[in-house]
Design a protein around this motif. Structure first.
Motif, short mmCIF file in Angstrom:
data_model
loop_
_atom_site.label_atom_id
_atom_site.label_comp_id
_atom_site.label_asym_id
_atom_site.label_seq_id
_atom_site.Cartn_x
_atom_site.Cartn_y
_atom_site.Cartn_z
N GLN A 45 -33.38 -2.19 -51.41
CA GLN A 45 -34.48 -2.13 -50.44
C GLN A 45 -35.25 -3.44 -50.48
OE1 GLN A 45 -37.63 0.79 -51.06
NE2 GLN A 45 -37.90 0.98 -48.83
N GLU A 59 -35.16 -4.35 -54.28
CA GLU A 59 -35.19 -3.42 -55.42
C GLU A 59 -33.87 -2.65 -55.43
OE1 GLU A 59 -38.47 -0.60 -55.75
OE2 GLU A 59 -37.60 0.24 -57.59
N LEU A 61 -31.77 0.53 -56.25
CA LEU A 61 -32.05 1.97 -56.41
C LEU A 61 -30.74 2.71 -56.62
CD1 LEU A 61 -34.70 2.00 -53.57
CD2 LEU A 61 -35.20 2.44 -56.00
N ARG A 63 -27.81 5.41 -56.83
CA ARG A 63 -27.34 6.51 -55.98
C ARG A 63 -26.10 7.14 -56.61
NH1 ARG A 63 -31.62 5.74 -54.47
NH2 ARG A 63 -32.43 5.30 -52.40
N PRO A 74 -31.94 9.75 -57.18
CA PRO A 74 -32.13 9.42 -58.59
C PRO A 74 -33.19 10.27 -59.27
CG PRO A 74 -32.98 7.67 -57.18
CD PRO A 74 -32.25 8.61 -56.29
N LEU A 94 -24.91 0.23 -63.63
CA LEU A 94 -25.72 -0.11 -62.44
C LEU A 94 -26.17 -1.57 -62.49
CD1 LEU A 94 -27.98 3.08 -62.27
CD2 LEU A 94 -26.01 2.56 -60.80
N ASN A 114 -34.94 -1.06 -62.05
CA ASN A 114 -35.74 -0.04 -62.77
C ASN A 114 -35.13 0.30 -64.13
OD1 ASN A 114 -37.78 1.04 -60.65
ND2 ASN A 114 -35.82 0.92 -59.55
N SER A 116 -35.51 3.05 -67.38
CA SER A 116 -36.10 4.31 -67.85
C SER A 116 -36.99 4.08 -69.05
CB SER A 116 -35.00 5.26 -68.32
OG SER A 116 -34.31 5.75 -67.26
N GLU A 146 -38.58 -3.33 -63.59
CA GLU A 146 -39.67 -2.42 -63.25
C GLU A 146 -39.75 -1.31 -64.30
OE1 GLU A 146 -39.76 -0.97 -59.25
OE2 GLU A 146 -39.61 -3.00 -58.40
N ASP A 177 -45.27 2.25 -59.91
CA ASP A 177 -46.06 3.48 -59.66
C ASP A 177 -47.46 3.36 -60.24
OD1 ASP A 177 -43.70 4.39 -58.59
OD2 ASP A 177 -43.11 5.54 -60.36
N GLU A 233 -46.00 -0.13 -52.24
CA GLU A 233 -44.74 0.56 -51.92
C GLU A 233 -44.99 1.69 -50.92
OE1 GLU A 233 -43.16 1.85 -55.79
OE2 GLU A 233 -44.24 3.72 -55.60
N GLY A 234 -43.95 2.06 -50.20
CA GLY A 234 -44.05 3.20 -49.27
C GLY A 234 -44.78 2.89 -47.98
N GLU A 236 -45.03 2.76 -44.30
CA GLU A 236 -44.26 3.40 -43.21
C GLU A 236 -44.84 3.10 -41.84
OE1 GLU A 236 -44.03 7.56 -44.27
OE2 GLU A 236 -42.39 7.19 -45.68
N PRO A 260 -33.72 1.50 -48.04
CA PRO A 260 -32.64 1.14 -48.97
C PRO A 260 -31.29 1.29 -48.26
CG PRO A 260 -34.14 2.76 -49.94
CD PRO A 260 -34.47 2.69 -48.48
P1 C2E Z 1 -39.44 3.78 -57.50
O1 C2E Z 1 -38.94 2.80 -58.49
O2 C2E Z 1 -40.92 3.87 -57.31
O3 C2E Z 1 -38.69 3.44 -56.14
C1 C2E Z 1 -39.24 3.59 -54.87
C2 C2E Z 1 -38.81 4.88 -54.24
O4 C2E Z 1 -39.52 5.07 -53.03
C3 C2E Z 1 -37.33 4.90 -53.85
O5 C2E Z 1 -36.91 6.26 -53.92
C4 C2E Z 1 -37.38 4.48 -52.38
O6 C2E Z 1 -36.26 4.88 -51.65
C5 C2E Z 1 -38.63 5.20 -51.95
N1 C2E Z 1 -39.27 4.57 -50.79
C6 C2E Z 1 -39.42 3.26 -50.54
N2 C2E Z 1 -40.09 3.06 -49.39
C7 C2E Z 1 -40.40 4.28 -48.91
C8 C2E Z 1 -41.10 4.74 -47.74
O7 C2E Z 1 -41.59 3.98 -46.93
N3 C2E Z 1 -41.22 6.09 -47.59
C9 C2E Z 1 -40.69 6.97 -48.50
N4 C2E Z 1 -40.85 8.28 -48.27
N5 C2E Z 1 -40.02 6.58 -49.61
C10 C2E Z 1 -39.89 5.25 -49.80
P2 C2E Z 1 -35.56 6.65 -54.67
O8 C2E Z 1 -34.49 5.65 -54.38
O9 C2E Z 1 -35.29 8.09 -54.35
O10 C2E Z 1 -35.94 6.49 -56.19
C11 C2E Z 1 -36.86 7.35 -56.80
C12 C2E Z 1 -37.17 6.88 -58.19
O11 C2E Z 1 -36.03 6.99 -59.05
C13 C2E Z 1 -37.57 5.41 -58.26
O12 C2E Z 1 -38.91 5.25 -57.88
C14 C2E Z 1 -37.31 5.10 -59.73
O13 C2E Z 1 -38.39 5.54 -60.52
C15 C2E Z 1 -36.11 5.98 -60.03
N6 C2E Z 1 -34.90 5.14 -59.99
C16 C2E Z 1 -34.19 4.69 -58.94
N7 C2E Z 1 -33.14 3.95 -59.36
C17 C2E Z 1 -33.22 3.89 -60.71
C18 C2E Z 1 -32.43 3.26 -61.73
O14 C2E Z 1 -31.43 2.56 -61.49
N8 C2E Z 1 -32.82 3.46 -63.03
C19 C2E Z 1 -33.93 4.20 -63.34
N9 C2E Z 1 -34.26 4.35 -64.62
N10 C2E Z 1 -34.69 4.80 -62.40
C20 C2E Z 1 -34.34 4.66 -61.11
#
Ligand code: C2E
Ligand code: MG
Ligand code: MG
Ligand code: MG
Length: 288
Positions: A45, A59, A61, A63, A74, A94, A114, A116, A146, A177, A233-234, A236, A260
């Motif tokens: 993204q 970033e 992310l 899947r 995730p 990843l 990101n 953990s 991150e 966050d 972030e976020g 829209e 993304p």
């Molecule tokens: P995060 O790191 O805060 O990532 C941002 C999340 O917000 C992502 O969700 C992204 O798709 C979503 N997002 C971005 N812009 C918008 C928007 O405008 N509207 C909405 N509704 N959502 C938006 P995603 O991809 O589902 O990831 C969720 C969380 O999962 C991430 O939050 C992160 O904490 C974790 N994550 C994702 N990939 C990884 C990874 O490779 N490793 C680890 N440890 N955690 C991950």
């Protein structure tokens, strides 16, 4: 009587526990198969500089492609991977994928990855990130890690060790966050960061909610006085974007600027690089 009731309760609990163990074992075996068959992928993204409107990074992310074009989020599988102890294997897979993709981008475009909380407290994390990066030929100044606040108070000494090793190697650290943890402000004193990412929950309503608005303004000015960059972030809606630009927020991320997607596609417009999201198949289109 009481003893009998107690025993019945316990006896009822045992099958439930066995179900749980079975579910965990099945999940573990599915997860291992998914790791072996490379079913985990990375979507990217864009992170956009709000002053120039140029994409400055992506970033990564995670899947899990459970069937062609269908992805498990995730937020579901990362906590489960933590529970079954397979987060190091998943993260390495990843990270290698994301490094490879980053090497296709122009040299000034960065990767945000990101990590953990559980892994941040592992002393092997920093050396293994650094050695994979070296092996893949990715320069340290192109990488940002991150982390969330919960990592910092799980084991503060271990987290401090990892963050110092990563920063000494030239890798940037973003606090993700921001504002949703228990003690965000004290973490700013105790640890060194390069960036704060304002959580989406503050951005969601900050145009219509006076309190949220004040919080976002304060975080942006706090970041400015601490000399760290700030990302929202976020994003829209256009009115959120305009206000964030006016407030001097450095970087923006959100569906408005780009969803993304499986590949980061760049589009050259005159001298500036703009993320070409309208021409790209987005996550929503892929899963529908
Ligand atoms: P995060 O790191 O805060 O990532 C941002 C999340 O917000 C992502 O969700 C992204 O798709 C979503 N997002 C971005 N812009 C918008 C928007 O405008 N509207 C909405 N509704 N959502 C938006 P995603 O991809 O589902 O990831 C969720 C969380 O999962 C991430 O939050 C992160 O904490 C974790 N994550 C994702 N990939 C990884 C990874 O490779 N490793 C680890 N440890 N955690 C991950
Ligand atoms: Mg993140
Ligand atoms: Mg975030
Ligand atoms: Mg978030």
């Amino acid at each position: 009587m009481a003893k009998k009731a107690g025993r019945e309760k316990v006896m009822g609990f045992i099958p439930a526990m066995q179900d749980n163990l079975l579910a965990t074992a099945l999940f573990r075996s599915d997860f291992k198969k998914a790791l072996a068959s490379k079913a985990f992928t990375v979507h990217y993204q864009p992170l956009v500089d709000l002053r120039t409107s140029k994409t400055v990074g992506f970033e990564a992310l995670a899947r899990w492609e459970v069937s062609p074009g269908k992805f498990t989020p995730p937020s579901l599988f990362i906590p489960l991977a933590e529970d079954i102890g397979l987060i190091p294997e998943l993260t390495e897979q990843l990270f290698r994928l994301a490094c490879l993709e980053t090497l296709n981008w122009p040299a000034q475009i960065t990767l945000s990855f990101n990590i953990s909380p559980i892994l941040l407290c592992n002393k092997l994390l920093a050396p293994s990130i650094i050695s994979i990066m070296d092996e893949m030929g990715l320069a340290a100044d192109r990488l940002e890690i991150e982390i969330t606040e919960s990592a910092l108070f799980q084991d503060a000494n271990a987290a401090r060790y990892t963050l110092k090793k990563l920063r000494d190697a030239g890798i940037k650290i973003a606090l993700d966050d921001f504002g949703t943890g228990y003690s965000s402000l004290s973490q700013l004193c105790n640890f060194q960061f390069d960036k704060l990412k304002i959580d989406k929950s503050f951005i969601d309503t900050f145009r219509d909610n006076e309190k949220q608005d004040k919080i976002v303004r304060s975080i942006i000015s706090l970041a400015g006085s601490l000399g760290v960059k700030v990302t929202a972030e976020g994003i829209e809606y256009a009115n959120q974007l305009e206000l964030l630009k006016d407030l001097g927020c450095d970087i923006g991320q959100g569906y408005l600027l780009g969803r993304p997607a499986a590949k980061a596609i760049f589009h050259q417009v005159t001298s500036s690089i703009i993320y070409n999201f309208p021409l790209q198949k987005t996550e929503r289109e892929m899963s529908s």
